[in-house]
Design an enzyme around this catalytic site. Sequence first.
Site, PDB file in Angstrom:
ATOM      1  N   ASP A  29       4.323   5.273  -1.626  1.00  0.00           N
ATOM      2  CA  ASP A  29       2.921   5.181  -1.432  1.00  0.00           C
ATOM      3  C   ASP A  29       2.340   6.695  -1.445  1.00  0.00           C
ATOM      4  O   ASP A  29       1.396   6.788  -2.260  1.00  0.00           O
ATOM      5  CB  ASP A  29       2.684   4.807   0.079  1.00  0.00           C
ATOM      6  CG  ASP A  29       1.095   4.969   0.385  1.00  0.00           C
ATOM      7  OD1 ASP A  29       0.174   4.144   0.147  1.00  0.00           O
ATOM      8  OD2 ASP A  29       0.807   5.844   1.343  1.00  0.00           O
ATOM      9  N   GLU A  34       5.011  -0.416  -4.485  1.00  0.00           N
ATOM     10  CA  GLU A  34       5.303   1.126  -3.792  1.00  0.00           C
ATOM     11  C   GLU A  34       6.897   1.203  -3.803  1.00  0.00           C
ATOM     12  O   GLU A  34       7.188   2.250  -4.032  1.00  0.00           O
ATOM     13  CB  GLU A  34       4.281   1.331  -2.541  1.00  0.00           C
ATOM     14  CG  GLU A  34       3.107   1.162  -2.781  1.00  0.00           C
ATOM     15  CD  GLU A  34       2.200   1.235  -1.641  1.00  0.00           C
ATOM     16  OE1 GLU A  34       0.994   1.551  -1.653  1.00  0.00           O
ATOM     17  OE2 GLU A  34       2.664   0.962  -0.657  1.00  0.00           O
ATOM     18  N   ASP A  51       3.397  -3.997  -1.697  1.00  0.00           N
ATOM     19  CA  ASP A  51       4.369  -3.167  -0.983  1.00  0.00           C
ATOM     20  C   ASP A  51       5.461  -3.011  -1.667  1.00  0.00           C
ATOM     21  O   ASP A  51       6.276  -1.936  -1.645  1.00  0.00           O
ATOM     22  CB  ASP A  51       4.631  -3.747   0.414  1.00  0.00           C
ATOM     23  CG  ASP A  51       3.533  -3.533   1.557  1.00  0.00           C
ATOM     24  OD1 ASP A  51       2.671  -3.064   1.312  1.00  0.00           O
ATOM     25  OD2 ASP A  51       3.808  -4.473   2.624  1.00  0.00           O
ATOM     26  N   GLU A  79       8.991   1.993   0.534  1.00  0.00           N
ATOM     27  CA  GLU A  79       7.523   1.913   0.305  1.00  0.00           C
ATOM     28  C   GLU A  79       6.791   3.008   0.878  1.00  0.00           C
ATOM     29  O   GLU A  79       5.902   3.442   0.079  1.00  0.00           O
ATOM     30  CB  GLU A  79       7.018   0.615   1.122  1.00  0.00           C
ATOM     31  CG  GLU A  79       5.562   0.450   1.285  1.00  0.00           C
ATOM     32  CD  GLU A  79       5.255  -0.590   2.343  1.00  0.00           C
ATOM     33  OE1 GLU A  79       4.151  -0.518   2.643  1.00  0.00           O
ATOM     34  OE2 GLU A  79       6.201  -1.323   2.909  1.00  0.00           O
TER      35      GLU A  79
END
Length: 226
Positions: free
Chosen positions: A45, A117, A114, A41
Amino acid sequence: MNPIVINRLQRKLGYTFQHHELLQQALTHRSASSKHNERLEFLGDSILSYVIANALYHRFPRVDEGDMSRMRATLVRGNTLAEIAREFELGECLRLGPGELKSGGFRRESILADTVEALIGGVFLDSDIQTVEQLILNWYQTRLDEISPGDKQKDPKTRLQEYLQGRHLPLPSYLVVQVRGEAHDQEFTIHCQVSGLSEPVVGTGSSRRKAEQAAAEQALKMLELE
């Protein structure tokens, strides 16, 4: 994991993993296993932010940094990612611990966001930056085509505040009414009191700020400004 469900997910993603352990890790919440998706994640991101920033830079050559930042924030915020997750029917693919399953974690926006990502991070490690960039652009094509600079891209709290100030009404108040989960994986519930609305507006998020933004966005919808 059910191979039929996983194959359907990969078709929806538009990508087939060469290393299936990366896909499994991307779908694993920390409540289910010590080999969970938080590192993926973190990676995803940063990749998502770069890809969207690069796309906006080239699509809007005359737009200033402030408007580009607001457009990027709109495109990468949690509820946008959760929308994408629902388009992929990601909830039924998640690996959650018993507590999260019982509390409906497969529907929780923060977990869905989440995981998107984490999937981006997993695809990058499974392939290369060019592949994951094109994949993200495919996922975001409609949203990138529809987005435009302007006040609409200000965050919900700012827009709600400006709306109330423009009508000489009191500013909204935000109150934390519940915090669930352990320190590393909390969910905040906020009540937002707004002049003109009889009941507090509820927002949830993985941080107080995100919950306040969610409540403000819901208030804007109730005021028919969205």
